[in-house]
Design an enzyme around this catalytic site. Structure first.
Site, PDB file in Angstrom:
ATOM      1  N   ARG A  53       0.865  -1.182   0.000  1.00 50.99           N
ATOM      2  CA  ARG A  53       0.000   0.000   0.000  1.00 50.99           C
ATOM      3  C   ARG A  53       0.894   1.222   0.000  1.00 50.99           C
ATOM      4  O   ARG A  53       1.826   1.311   0.794  1.00 50.99           O
ATOM      5  CB  ARG A  53      -0.944   0.022   1.196  1.00 50.99           C
ATOM      6  CG  ARG A  53      -2.010   1.091   1.016  1.00 50.99           C
ATOM      7  CD  ARG A  53      -3.191   0.911   1.929  1.00 50.99           C
ATOM      8  NE  ARG A  53      -3.925  -0.317   1.724  1.00 50.99           N
ATOM      9  CZ  ARG A  53      -5.020  -0.646   2.397  1.00 50.99           C
ATOM     10  NH1 ARG A  53      -5.498   0.174   3.306  1.00 50.99           N
ATOM     11  NH2 ARG A  53      -5.639  -1.789   2.167  1.00 50.99           N
ATOM     12  N   SER A 149      -8.516   0.416  -0.163  1.00 48.50           N
ATOM     13  CA  SER A 149      -9.586   0.451   0.828  1.00 48.50           C
ATOM     14  C   SER A 149     -10.044   1.890   1.104  1.00 48.50           C
ATOM     15  O   SER A 149     -10.513   2.568   0.211  1.00 48.50           O
ATOM     16  CB  SER A 149      -9.133  -0.257   2.105  1.00 48.50           C
ATOM     17  OG  SER A 149     -10.205  -0.461   2.972  1.00 48.50           O
ATOM     18  N   ASP A 307     -14.075  -0.074  -0.696  1.00 49.48           N
ATOM     19  CA  ASP A 307     -13.988  -1.428  -1.267  1.00 49.48           C
ATOM     20  C   ASP A 307     -14.984  -2.385  -0.625  1.00 49.48           C
ATOM     21  O   ASP A 307     -14.964  -3.592  -0.884  1.00 49.48           O
ATOM     22  CB  ASP A 307     -12.561  -1.975  -1.200  1.00 49.48           C
ATOM     23  CG  ASP A 307     -12.090  -2.256   0.218  1.00 49.48           C
ATOM     24  OD1 ASP A 307     -12.517  -1.522   1.135  1.00 49.48           O
ATOM     25  OD2 ASP A 307     -11.287  -3.191   0.416  1.00 49.48           O
ATOM     26  N   ASP A 309     -15.460  -3.692   2.279  1.00 47.69           N
ATOM     27  CA  ASP A 309     -15.178  -4.748   3.251  1.00 47.69           C
ATOM     28  C   ASP A 309     -15.486  -4.297   4.679  1.00 47.69           C
ATOM     29  O   ASP A 309     -15.557  -5.124   5.584  1.00 47.69           O
ATOM     30  CB  ASP A 309     -13.740  -5.277   3.129  1.00 47.69           C
ATOM     31  CG  ASP A 309     -12.660  -4.255   3.450  1.00 47.69           C
ATOM     32  OD1 ASP A 309     -12.972  -3.052   3.532  1.00 47.69           O
ATOM     33  OD2 ASP A 309     -11.488  -4.671   3.578  1.00 47.69           O
ATOM     34  N   ARG A 310     -15.711  -3.003   4.897  1.00 48.01           N
ATOM     35  CA  ARG A 310     -16.078  -2.505   6.226  1.00 48.01           C
ATOM     36  C   ARG A 310     -17.521  -1.999   6.211  1.00 48.01           C
ATOM     37  O   ARG A 310     -18.056  -1.626   5.169  1.00 48.01           O
ATOM     38  CB  ARG A 310     -15.149  -1.368   6.661  1.00 48.01           C
ATOM     39  CG  ARG A 310     -13.748  -1.845   6.943  1.00 48.01           C
ATOM     40  CD  ARG A 310     -12.784  -0.682   7.113  1.00 48.01           C
ATOM     41  NE  ARG A 310     -11.421  -1.132   6.905  1.00 48.01           N
ATOM     42  CZ  ARG A 310     -10.516  -1.281   7.865  1.00 48.01           C
ATOM     43  NH1 ARG A 310     -10.816  -0.989   9.100  1.00 48.01           N
ATOM     44  NH2 ARG A 310      -9.310  -1.720   7.579  1.00 48.01           N
ATOM     45  N   LYS A 413     -13.122  -9.804   6.296  1.00 47.17           N
ATOM     46  CA  LYS A 413     -14.227  -8.923   6.663  1.00 47.17           C
ATOM     47  C   LYS A 413     -15.085  -8.652   5.426  1.00 47.17           C
ATOM     48  O   LYS A 413     -14.570  -8.540   4.314  1.00 47.17           O
ATOM     49  CB  LYS A 413     -13.731  -7.638   7.305  1.00 47.17           C
ATOM     50  CG  LYS A 413     -12.680  -6.876   6.546  1.00 47.17           C
ATOM     51  CD  LYS A 413     -12.142  -5.739   7.406  1.00 47.17           C
ATOM     52  CE  LYS A 413     -10.995  -5.018   6.741  1.00 47.17           C
ATOM     53  NZ  LYS A 413      -9.747  -5.806   6.717  1.00 47.17           N
TER      54      LYS A 413
END
Length: 573
Positions: A53, A149, A307, A309-310, A413
């Site tokens: 990242r 993210s 993205d 996932d949260r 997640k």
């Protein structure tokens, strides 16, 4: 300019496939900006358990097409060495809506197919959970998702899943990093995608694949509570990310028809124009979805990060205003709800050392043990997979940074299935004339009001090594309260005030945890690179019959302020 730097730059320019990053470097050379050039060639963007990242830009310290190709060649070499049938099982690749993500994903596919590895590549942007799902669904050897993210717009990333469907853990990170270093000195194999298709090495994941994930959510055992979905209204934002289509679809499939999407944030946009920072935890990031919720008097204001996932949620209060739930509050609500519906053979729940201790107490109330891991979903999922048994299957895990895994369809997640589960919990409560706040109050009345806080403390450069100091001078009290136990994850031991010692079964880490006689807890994590420490605090306040949520919270907040102040006063100056 020194000769070594000149040679590095020339080598880079010769191999860089991207005219825009070539032009960036040339402009720095032409302007004589040696300091910036030296910074860009000061090393290599580090590959770790979270993959890569970094800020998009030219040179080995940035995210760019050459770094992506070198990384993919290193990963491919490692997979070929470690997994004997990788060529046929292949790799699943997806990407988010950031600038360059499409190109980075396609470059990755071109490198891996040139190495003889079959690739399944999403034909359009994909939420991160769909890539993790794909590894499990296809029994692939690995998965890659190009995403940063909820980082700022100038970032991108490259996240890797292992063959078990979870994020990589040691020793795979260092093994892959070593192969990347080798790949960076060699010619990178590369196959045009049209040729890869002709050779049967590239399979596009089209709409039917997205439908497979959708059906998975629809039929998931833990998402079958269809109590009164018509009673729930919610606003939703994808935060300029890739979650909207699937989020709206899975909510509709579950019977939720009063769903109001924030139009200004619905479509993928790598500039994230309406937020300063596309992270639901950041101040102001939820403003538009809360405004949308107010417009419709909706019960919930829900968000996925870019993205998907949260998952984040603000809940309407009696006065019509909305209050954001913390990650720990959502986590304990999920734990309580899912365990109350769980079958006898699916009751394994877990969280991380820095998340609330309340989940373990709720689990105990249901007669089950919960597991605890180091911070990060890579640990939550790998341990969850390892501990899952036919008579004790994985049910749920969370970490306080808004990450939740509901059921065992995805080993990471998943903000989409979490969104459905939270709407179903809200509907079940609404059918009884209750709210999320009522359920939280019920949990707190049973277990005490748990409040969690974090603080990053900068130390003076001359401050002694804080970890070593605390180990040599273990505190017996913090403020007015005795320390009843100390966990040292470096020594992997738990030492009690009476001298008794237990072993701790976790990977070694420079972390100290102090539990106090009043139920409070502080976790101290020294930085390995600079004079600062991160502290995670928890206080527990019993609720009396006279207490409301507001009065208990006020008392807990006061206790937290006193606790933080007393703890920080006890640290070496």
């Amino acid at each position: 300019m020194n000769t070594h730097l000149q040679l590095q730059i020339q080598h880079w320019l010769k191999n860089d496939p991207d005219p825009s990053t070539q032009a960036q470097l040339q402009a720095l050379i032409d302007s004589g900006n040696e300091a910036e050039l030296a910074a860009r060639f000061a090393g290599r963007l580090e590959f770790g358990t979270a993959g890569l990242r970094g800020v998009v830009g030219a040179g080995p310290m940035g995210m760019n097409r050459l770094v992506i190709r070198q990384t993919s060649a290193g990963l491919g070499a490692y997979l070929l060495e470690q997994i004997h049938d990788v060529a046929e099982r292949g790799v699943v690749i997806g990407y988010d809506g950031r600038h360059d993500s499409y190109t980075f994903a396609h470059d990755t596919a071109s490198v891996l197919t040139a190495m003889g590895i079959k690739v399944r590549l999403t034909a359009k942007v994909a939420p991160t959970p769909l890539v993790a799902f794909g590894v499990k669904h296809f029994n692939a050897a690995a998965g890659i998702v190009v995403t940063a993210s909820h980082n700022p717009p100038q970032y991108n990333g490259y996240k890797v899943y292992w063959e078990n469907g979870a994020q990589i853990i040691p020793p795979h990170d260092s093994g892959i990093a070593a192969k990347i270093e080798q790949a960076a000195t060699q010619a990178i194999p590369f196959m045009e995608l049209d040729d890869a298709i002709k050779q049967g090495k590239l399979i596009w994941l089209n709409d039917d694949y997205y439908e497979t994930y959708r059906r998975g959510v629809m039929h998931a055992k833990v998402l079958q509570n269809h109590t009164a979905p018509e009673k729930v209204s919610l606003a939703y934002t994808a935060m300029h990310g890739v979650g909207a289509d699937m989020a709206e679809t899975v909510l509709k499939d579950a019977g939720f028809t009063q769903v109001y999407s924030v139009a200004a944030q619905r479509e993928p946009d790598g500039d994230f124009p309406t937020v300063n920072f596309p992270n639901p935890e950041e101040k102001g990031a939820m403003d538009l979805v809360i405004a949308e919720a107010k417009k419709h008097s909706a019960m919930l204001a829900c968000a996925n990060d870019p993205d998907a996932d949260r998952f984040a949620v603000a809940v309407r209060k009696d006065d019509g205003e909305y209050q954001m739930l913390t990650g720990d509050q959502v986590g304990v609500l999920f734990g309580h709800y899912l365990l109350s519906h769980a079958s006898a053979d699916q009751r394994l729940v877990g969280t991380t050392i820095v998340s609330s201790s309340l989940l373990s107490k709720i689990a105990n109330g249901f007669g089950v043990e919960s597991y605890t891991t180091l911070t990060g979903f890579k640990w939550l999922m790998n341990v969850g997979i390892a501990q899952s048994q036919p008579d004790n299957q994985f049910l749920f895990a969370y970490e306080e940074a808004l990450g939740y895994t509901v059921g065992n369809m995805v080993w990471d997640k998943d903000g989409l299935s979490a969104l459905v589960a939270f709407a179903q919990l809200t509907a079940e409560l609404a059918a009884k004339g209750q709210t999320i706040w009522d359920r939280l109050e019920q949990i707190y009345r049973e277990q005490g009001f748990h409040l969690n806080a974090q603080a990053s403390i900068a130390l003076k450069p001359e401050t002694p090594n804080i970890g070593a100091y605390l180990r040599e001078h273990p505190p017996l009290t913090i403020g007015e309260h005795a320390v009843v136990s100390t966990d040292d994850l470096k020594a992997l031991s738990r030492r009690f005030a009476d001298g008794k010692v237990e072993n701790i079964n976790l990977p070694a880490s420079d972390v100290l945890t102090y539990r106090l006689s009043n139920g409070a807890r502080v976790i101290v994590r020294p930085s390995g690179t600079e004079p600062k420490i991160k502290c995670y605090y928890e206080v527990v306040e019993p609720m009396t019959a006279q207490d409301t949520l507001a009065t208990a919270q006020a008392r807990a907040t006061q206790a937290m302020e006193a606790f933080i102040s007393a703890h920080q006063a006890s640290l070496p100056k």
